[in-house]
Each structure stands twice: as C-alpha cells, then as structure tokens.
Design a protein around this motif. Structure first.
Motif, PDB file in Angstrom:
ATOM      1  N   PHE A  23       7.463   5.688   3.667  1.00 42.86           N
ATOM      2  CA  PHE A  23       7.772   5.148   2.355  1.00 42.86           C
ATOM      3  C   PHE A  23       6.928   3.904   2.047  1.00 42.86           C
ATOM      4  O   PHE A  23       7.231   3.168   1.127  1.00 42.86           O
ATOM      5  N   ALA A  24       5.913   3.652   2.871  1.00 45.04           N
ATOM      6  CA  ALA A  24       5.099   2.447   2.699  1.00 45.04           C
ATOM      7  C   ALA A  24       4.489   2.397   1.313  1.00 45.04           C
ATOM      8  O   ALA A  24       4.012   3.401   0.793  1.00 45.04           O
ATOM      9  N   LYS A  25       4.520   1.236   0.747  1.00 44.41           N
ATOM     10  CA  LYS A  25       3.976   1.013  -0.580  1.00 44.41           C
ATOM     11  C   LYS A  25       2.507   0.638  -0.459  1.00 44.41           C
ATOM     12  O   LYS A  25       2.123  -0.103   0.439  1.00 44.41           O
ATOM     13  N   THR A  26       1.710   1.138  -1.356  1.00 44.99           N
ATOM     14  CA  THR A  26       0.308   0.780  -1.372  1.00 44.99           C
ATOM     15  C   THR A  26       0.162  -0.611  -1.971  1.00 44.99           C
ATOM     16  O   THR A  26       0.721  -0.900  -3.028  1.00 44.99           O
ATOM     17  N   ALA A  27      -0.595  -1.453  -1.302  1.00 45.49           N
ATOM     18  CA  ALA A  27      -0.798  -2.821  -1.773  1.00 45.49           C
ATOM     19  C   ALA A  27      -1.695  -2.829  -3.001  1.00 45.49           C
ATOM     20  O   ALA A  27      -2.682  -2.098  -3.076  1.00 45.49           O
ATOM     21  N   ARG A  28      -1.340  -3.675  -3.940  1.00 45.46           N
ATOM     22  CA  ARG A  28      -2.145  -3.888  -5.157  1.00 45.46           C
ATOM     23  C   ARG A  28      -3.253  -4.874  -4.806  1.00 45.46           C
ATOM     24  O   ARG A  28      -2.995  -5.958  -4.285  1.00 45.46           O
TER      25      ARG A  28
END
Length: 167
Positions: A23-28
């Motif tokens: 579920f890791a979020k992609t860094a902006r």
C-alpha cells in the motif's frame, strides 16, 4: 456475480493482512520553489539587505513572506533534492541535518529564508563519506517553524530514505 458474506469477510481479512509495502504511497517530487506558497515570488522574500563590512558578509533582509509556507506540503509524502548540513553526526552517520537548497548555505553565507530550509531526522543514519554531494530525501513533510541558533527553519521531515542525487 453474488458474493457470499464469508467470501467478503475472507477477502477483507486478506487485504488487511497484506504487508504495508503493498500500500506504499508514491512520493511527490518537490523542488525548492514549491516550498514557497503559490503567488509569492522569491524576489519578494529577500530584500536588499546590507553589507557587514567588518566580516565581509552580506546580511539579507527577509520580509514576512520568508516564513510563509506552502500549505499543500503539510503532511505530504515527498521526495526532494538538497544538500546536508549535519546536526547529529556519529560514527554510524548523520541522523539529523538541515537540508538546504545549495552547497554551503548556512555555513559560509547568511542562511536562506525559513521557507527554504528543512530540518530532517533520519530513521537510519546516512553513512556516506560524501557530505557535500547532493542527496534525494524521501519522507513525510510538516510545517514546523523553528528558530535555532543557525537559522529560522520552516519545514521538518522524517526521512524514510536518503540516496545520492544523480542527474
């Protein structure tokens, strides 16, 4: 297709027990100009200032725009490049530092404005021997105006990852 209650419960449990990495979020990716709120030009942050003749140093004048922060970055998961000014350094490496937009900021020249400085705490020490090389830092950013003996700082970040910046 009809889902049974048992199938729905089992699917929910399977999803909840998955490793968090799935579920890791992609860094902006964020640039230094993104730290300044939209509509505030950099030229309005730093005034003319004055020259300290005795120390041969320029002393910038910051106006109230120097502490204005980009509200969209508060709590954002970001990745940005910068340079380290180590604060806590052990034999294992750097665990906290000021991230600055250019090499030498805060050391040989007056510090940048608060909205151009990020206080970083790392979960793992950065053990590189190349302290003056740029790095990518990934983590959760917060608004946190702090006044220190080094500079006024506008942001803080807990680093999940630090890596060498390559272009």
């Amino acid at each position: 297709m009809t889902l049974s209650r048992r199938h729905l419960v089992m699917t929910s449990i399977a999803l909840l027990t998955q490793p968090r990495a799935s579920f890791a979020k992609t860094a902006r990716v964020v640039a230094w100009e993104d730290l300044i709120p939209p509509g505030v030009p950099y030229s309005e942050i730093i005034g003319e200032g004055e020259m300290d003749e005795a120390r041969d140093t320029w002393l910038p004048e910051f106006d109230e725009n120097a502490t204005k922060l980009n509200k969209k970055l508060d709590g954002a998961y970001i990745k940005m490049p910068g340079y380290m000014l180590p604060i806590d350094l052990t034999s294992a490496g750097v665990t906290s530092f000021l991230m600055v937009p250019y090499v030498g900021a805060c050391l040989h020249v007056p510090p940048p404005p608060a909205n151009q400085l990020v206080y970083v705490e790392s979960k793992r020490p950065w053990a590189s021997d190349k302290m003056w090389d740029p790095v990518w830092v990934t983590g959760r950013m917060k608004h946190e105006l702090q006044s220190t003996s080094i500079a006024d700082i506008g942001y803080s970040l807990v680093a999940d990852q630090i890596e060498t910046y390559e272009w």
